[in-house]
Design an enzyme around this catalytic site. Sequence first.
Site, PDB file in Angstrom:
ATOM      1  N   LYS A 140     -14.681 -12.600   1.371  1.00 23.18           N
ATOM      2  CA  LYS A 140     -13.927 -11.368   1.617  1.00 23.18           C
ATOM      3  C   LYS A 140     -13.630 -10.774   0.245  1.00 23.18           C
ATOM      4  O   LYS A 140     -12.926 -11.388  -0.565  1.00 23.18           O
ATOM      5  CB  LYS A 140     -12.639 -11.702   2.372  1.00 23.18           C
ATOM      6  CG  LYS A 140     -11.733 -10.500   2.625  1.00 23.18           C
ATOM      7  CD  LYS A 140     -10.548 -10.940   3.490  1.00 23.18           C
ATOM      8  CE  LYS A 140      -9.491  -9.879   3.654  1.00 23.18           C
ATOM      9  NZ  LYS A 140      -8.311 -10.406   4.362  1.00 23.18           N
ATOM     10  N   CYS A 198     -13.200  -5.131   1.802  1.00 25.11           N
ATOM     11  CA  CYS A 198     -11.818  -4.903   2.218  1.00 25.11           C
ATOM     12  C   CYS A 198     -11.147  -4.164   1.069  1.00 25.11           C
ATOM     13  O   CYS A 198     -11.530  -4.344  -0.087  1.00 25.11           O
ATOM     14  CB  CYS A 198     -11.170  -6.275   2.429  1.00 25.11           C
ATOM     15  SG  CYS A 198      -9.378  -6.250   2.629  1.00 25.11           S
ATOM     16  N   ASP A 258      -7.664 -17.102   2.371  1.00 27.17           N
ATOM     17  CA  ASP A 258      -7.355 -15.788   1.796  1.00 27.17           C
ATOM     18  C   ASP A 258      -6.649 -15.940   0.449  1.00 27.17           C
ATOM     19  O   ASP A 258      -6.677 -17.003  -0.183  1.00 27.17           O
ATOM     20  CB  ASP A 258      -6.534 -14.973   2.814  1.00 27.17           C
ATOM     21  CG  ASP A 258      -6.783 -13.476   2.721  1.00 27.17           C
ATOM     22  OD1 ASP A 258      -6.204 -12.852   1.806  1.00 27.17           O
ATOM     23  OD2 ASP A 258      -7.544 -12.934   3.525  1.00 27.17           O
ATOM     24  N   ASP A 259      -6.002 -14.894   0.020  1.00 31.85           N
ATOM     25  CA  ASP A 259      -5.347 -14.784  -1.291  1.00 31.85           C
ATOM     26  C   ASP A 259      -4.399 -15.966  -1.570  1.00 31.85           C
ATOM     27  O   ASP A 259      -3.641 -16.368  -0.685  1.00 31.85           O
ATOM     28  CB  ASP A 259      -4.536 -13.470  -1.263  1.00 31.85           C
ATOM     29  CG  ASP A 259      -4.030 -13.061  -2.617  1.00 31.85           C
ATOM     30  OD1 ASP A 259      -4.209 -13.817  -3.579  1.00 31.85           O
ATOM     31  OD2 ASP A 259      -3.444 -11.963  -2.693  1.00 31.85           O
ATOM     32  N   TRP A 300      -1.902   3.548   4.181  1.00 35.47           N
ATOM     33  CA  TRP A 300      -2.082   2.101   4.325  1.00 35.47           C
ATOM     34  C   TRP A 300      -1.684   1.698   5.764  1.00 35.47           C
ATOM     35  O   TRP A 300      -0.690   2.167   6.296  1.00 35.47           O
ATOM     36  CB  TRP A 300      -1.193   1.348   3.303  1.00 35.47           C
ATOM     37  CG  TRP A 300      -1.204  -0.127   3.578  1.00 35.47           C
ATOM     38  CD1 TRP A 300      -2.195  -1.017   3.280  1.00 35.47           C
ATOM     39  CD2 TRP A 300      -0.185  -0.872   4.239  1.00 35.47           C
ATOM     40  NE1 TRP A 300      -1.869  -2.257   3.730  1.00 35.47           N
ATOM     41  CE2 TRP A 300      -0.640  -2.199   4.320  1.00 35.47           C
ATOM     42  CE3 TRP A 300       1.058  -0.549   4.790  1.00 35.47           C
ATOM     43  CZ2 TRP A 300       0.114  -3.217   4.916  1.00 35.47           C
ATOM     44  CZ3 TRP A 300       1.813  -1.551   5.385  1.00 35.47           C
ATOM     45  CH2 TRP A 300       1.339  -2.867   5.437  1.00 35.47           C
ATOM     46  N   ASP A 320     -11.834  -8.114  -1.763  1.00 33.95           N
ATOM     47  CA  ASP A 320     -10.683  -7.236  -1.576  1.00 33.95           C
ATOM     48  C   ASP A 320     -10.495  -6.343  -2.805  1.00 33.95           C
ATOM     49  O   ASP A 320     -11.032  -6.614  -3.899  1.00 33.95           O
ATOM     50  CB  ASP A 320      -9.443  -8.128  -1.366  1.00 33.95           C
ATOM     51  CG  ASP A 320      -8.321  -7.427  -0.619  1.00 33.95           C
ATOM     52  OD1 ASP A 320      -8.398  -6.211  -0.411  1.00 33.95           O
ATOM     53  OD2 ASP A 320      -7.343  -8.129  -0.268  1.00 33.95           O
ATOM     54  N   MET A 321      -9.696  -5.283  -2.659  1.00 34.74           N
ATOM     55  CA  MET A 321      -9.404  -4.351  -3.752  1.00 34.74           C
ATOM     56  C   MET A 321      -8.092  -3.674  -3.381  1.00 34.74           C
ATOM     57  O   MET A 321      -8.055  -2.871  -2.461  1.00 34.74           O
ATOM     58  CB  MET A 321     -10.555  -3.342  -3.823  1.00 34.74           C
ATOM     59  CG  MET A 321     -10.609  -2.483  -5.035  1.00 34.74           C
ATOM     60  SD  MET A 321      -9.773  -0.919  -4.812  1.00 34.74           S
ATOM     61  CE  MET A 321     -10.394   0.024  -6.159  1.00 34.74           C
ATOM     62  N   ASN A 322      -7.012  -4.080  -4.057  1.00 33.98           N
ATOM     63  CA  ASN A 322      -5.685  -3.743  -3.548  1.00 33.98           C
ATOM     64  C   ASN A 322      -4.911  -2.679  -4.300  1.00 33.98           C
ATOM     65  O   ASN A 322      -3.691  -2.592  -4.134  1.00 33.98           O
ATOM     66  CB  ASN A 322      -4.828  -5.010  -3.464  1.00 33.98           C
ATOM     67  CG  ASN A 322      -5.189  -5.811  -2.220  1.00 33.98           C
ATOM     68  OD1 ASN A 322      -5.112  -5.289  -1.117  1.00 33.98           O
ATOM     69  ND2 ASN A 322      -5.608  -7.046  -2.400  1.00 33.98           N
ATOM     70  N   ASP A 349      -5.038  -3.309   7.637  1.00 29.08           N
ATOM     71  CA  ASP A 349      -4.061  -4.401   7.621  1.00 29.08           C
ATOM     72  C   ASP A 349      -3.158  -4.344   8.842  1.00 29.08           C
ATOM     73  O   ASP A 349      -2.318  -5.219   9.031  1.00 29.08           O
ATOM     74  CB  ASP A 349      -3.212  -4.345   6.342  1.00 29.08           C
ATOM     75  CG  ASP A 349      -3.904  -5.057   5.198  1.00 29.08           C
ATOM     76  OD1 ASP A 349      -4.890  -5.774   5.450  1.00 29.08           O
ATOM     77  OD2 ASP A 349      -3.462  -4.897   4.043  1.00 29.08           O
TER      78      ASP A 349
HETATM   79  C1  DGJ Z   1      -5.104  -6.997   1.557  1.00 27.77           C
HETATM   80  C2  DGJ Z   1      -5.997  -7.398   2.676  1.00 27.77           C
HETATM   81  O1  DGJ Z   1      -6.271  -6.321   3.499  1.00 27.77           O
HETATM   82  C3  DGJ Z   1      -5.337  -8.528   3.446  1.00 27.77           C
HETATM   83  O2  DGJ Z   1      -6.119  -8.863   4.561  1.00 27.77           O
HETATM   84  C4  DGJ Z   1      -5.170  -9.692   2.531  1.00 27.77           C
HETATM   85  O3  DGJ Z   1      -6.406 -10.199   2.143  1.00 27.77           O
HETATM   86  C5  DGJ Z   1      -4.338  -9.287   1.329  1.00 27.77           C
HETATM   87  N1  DGJ Z   1      -4.864  -8.129   0.678  1.00 27.77           N
HETATM   88  C6  DGJ Z   1      -4.259 -10.414   0.331  1.00 27.77           C
HETATM   89  O4  DGJ Z   1      -3.646 -10.049  -0.826  1.00 27.77           O
END
Ligand code: DGJ
Length: 734
Positions: A475, A525, A365-366, A198, A477-479, A547
């Site tokens: 955007k 993302c 964003d989030d 990461w 995203d997938m975290n 990030d």
């Molecule tokens: C991970 C993304 O890479 C960030 O830019 C941001 O959008 C966060 N998630 C938000 O939870």
Amino acid sequence: MISYNEKERVFKLDTPNTSYMIGIVDEENFIGHIYYGRRLKEDEAAYLMRTGEPPFVPSKNNRERCSFYDCFPFEYPTGGVGDFRESCISVRTPGGHVGSMLSYVSHEILKGKPALEGLPATFGTEEDCTTLRLVCEDQYVGMQVELLYTVFGDSDAVTRSVRVSNIGTEPFYLTKVYSACIDMDFRDYDMVSLHGSWARERHIQREQIGLGIHNVSSFRGESSHQDHPFLALVDRNTTQENGEIYAMNFVYSGNFRAQAEVTQFDYVRMTMGIHPENFCWKLESGESFQAPEVVMVYTDKGFDAMTNTFHRLYKKHLIRGVYKDKKRPILINNWEATYFDFNTEKLLSIAREASQLGIEMLVMDDGWFGRRSFDDCALGDWKVNEDKITGGLKYLVDEVNKLGLKFGIWFEPEMISPDSDLYRAHPDWAIAIPGRPGTESRQQYVLDLSRQEVVDCIYGQVASVLRSANIEYVKWDMNRQLTDIGSYGLPADRQGELYHRYVLAVYQMQDRLTKEFPYLLLENCSGGGARFDPGMLYFSPQIWCSDDTDAVERLEIQEGTALIYPLSTMGAHVSDCPNHAVGRVTPFETRGIVALAGTFGYELDVTKIPQEDREMIPAQVAMYHKYNDLVREGDYYRIASYSQNHKYDCWQIVSEDKKQSLVTFVQVLNRVNFKSRRILLKGLDADKRYQVVFENDDNVVDRIYSGDTLMKAGLLVPNAWGDFKARLISLTEV
Ligand code: DGJ
């Protein structure tokens, strides 16, 4: 162009500078790999399959059939009957047996390129490309395998994919299916791959390989921060400008394995495909499985040539949509500005200031939905939180639009928080092993997208938000990565399909999204750049790169990313200092210059940054407008690599007509009592004359030089006072 020599039973696939050859041998119609490399004039190289040497083909020497299988250069090797090297395909029959062998049955040569069902892939018209469809079978299993190869008239790439069908009467289980293989002689290769973590994605690694198996892989359910679906075997002497490279890149966003196996006879088998771990796909009689595409590039002209082959192919034959060839709006994203702590007024204050400075879009964003004030809840509840977004989403978007800015929004559609209304209503919608406590990551679970009702519910929620206001960017995203692989919706003998069904569903959702909202700019993302791969690029013309927005860290990340992917695809923003990932303080100017090599945008609270930084924004914006066409469309050359020399970084972009060029030079740490550096430029026209301007040095014009001098004698870049100093140098034909 593709030809078939019926007498010799040889296929020859030609790109402008390379040839790829396949042969059919013996009565049993084995399909062998003959050659891949510099373009050949003739199709006479079938002797490279060595069928005239012991152990000879089985029709001549059946007592050594196993020895034949274990050394023949198979075009698509199977396992279980005598080839002990890595196989490309494995099937288990209802009786529980594995073991197969493929024989050629038929072929056709088609104009154009068929789409791959449910999967992203490169594309081209009937004028652009030609496809070979080789059909082979294993009659004992009742399996047909189609090998697809495409060559493009304007590219030195060969694309491959595989389709497996059950042509028997009984079901069988596909437990492994790779998409590409090259069996060739080993010539003391180095292996080049991309690795990280990461915030440290895609660092280039080069290592010498010897006998045995060497691989890169992910079974995290995504292409991942840690490894990358790319592998190159390169001659030990290969440099940026010279030397042989065999490269493979996977057009897929899930589990993968890329491997080089050096064998007892000094052959190398290079393979790429879906990772077989936990993969098992049931094929009923009449059903087919489409494996994803691999893009192969060969060059004898070093990394710059390989890079530009990938860049041009992807720019023309992979990326789609209204922004494919267009400048992207300069955005400001509130993530590093506010994290979860924002409301309508805060966002509008950022938008007001941004609009004065030439920024063109605000991205929320989030944290705008459900009860989300931290990362511990509400994923799956895609309804705007009107306690934060007072006045509602439409009001906010309209106000932002009135300021002359577009509006963009963040989603994480694939996830579900245990603390969400969605999870309370549908606990079985999360991927989980029944009866076993789930593994949380960032306090969330992954949705079971193998279930169509889950896909429809989430897509419905996302689409209804997008329909509710003038939203022009998403955007996606997938975290977190996938664990506890289990689905409440699949029967026991189909649980091994979950990983791939998940990826197919992500593609299905993005396909629906881009079709229903064709004007949207979609940016993928994944916790930064964990899913920066050609599969996602098919849906979104840009992907958030990392990030880590620190300008120095970005040098290595962007170098590794640009090894394969066009600069137009690399999400890059100017952020505040000390940098939130590493705590480093770099000049605002340098942050801008490094971000100009990507999509360019801001990720900071523009109402709070120092006045002198704010004052630089209009000039950065102007620089973006001046040079973005060149950055997006030009060829990219790596001049020096900070990751290798630990001193400075330098890259160059040259327009196709060679009339314009832009050089970026970053001096990382200053050295006392040091001279200017001489950098040898590339890609210019030796006969053209160029005016050289040091753009951020009060536009110092450094005279006019010929391309010949700049490429052979070089340009002097003066030593700068201070650390982390960047220079942007333009060259324009006069
Ligand atoms: C991970 C993304 O890479 C960030 O830019 C941001 O959008 C966060 N998630 C938000 O939870």
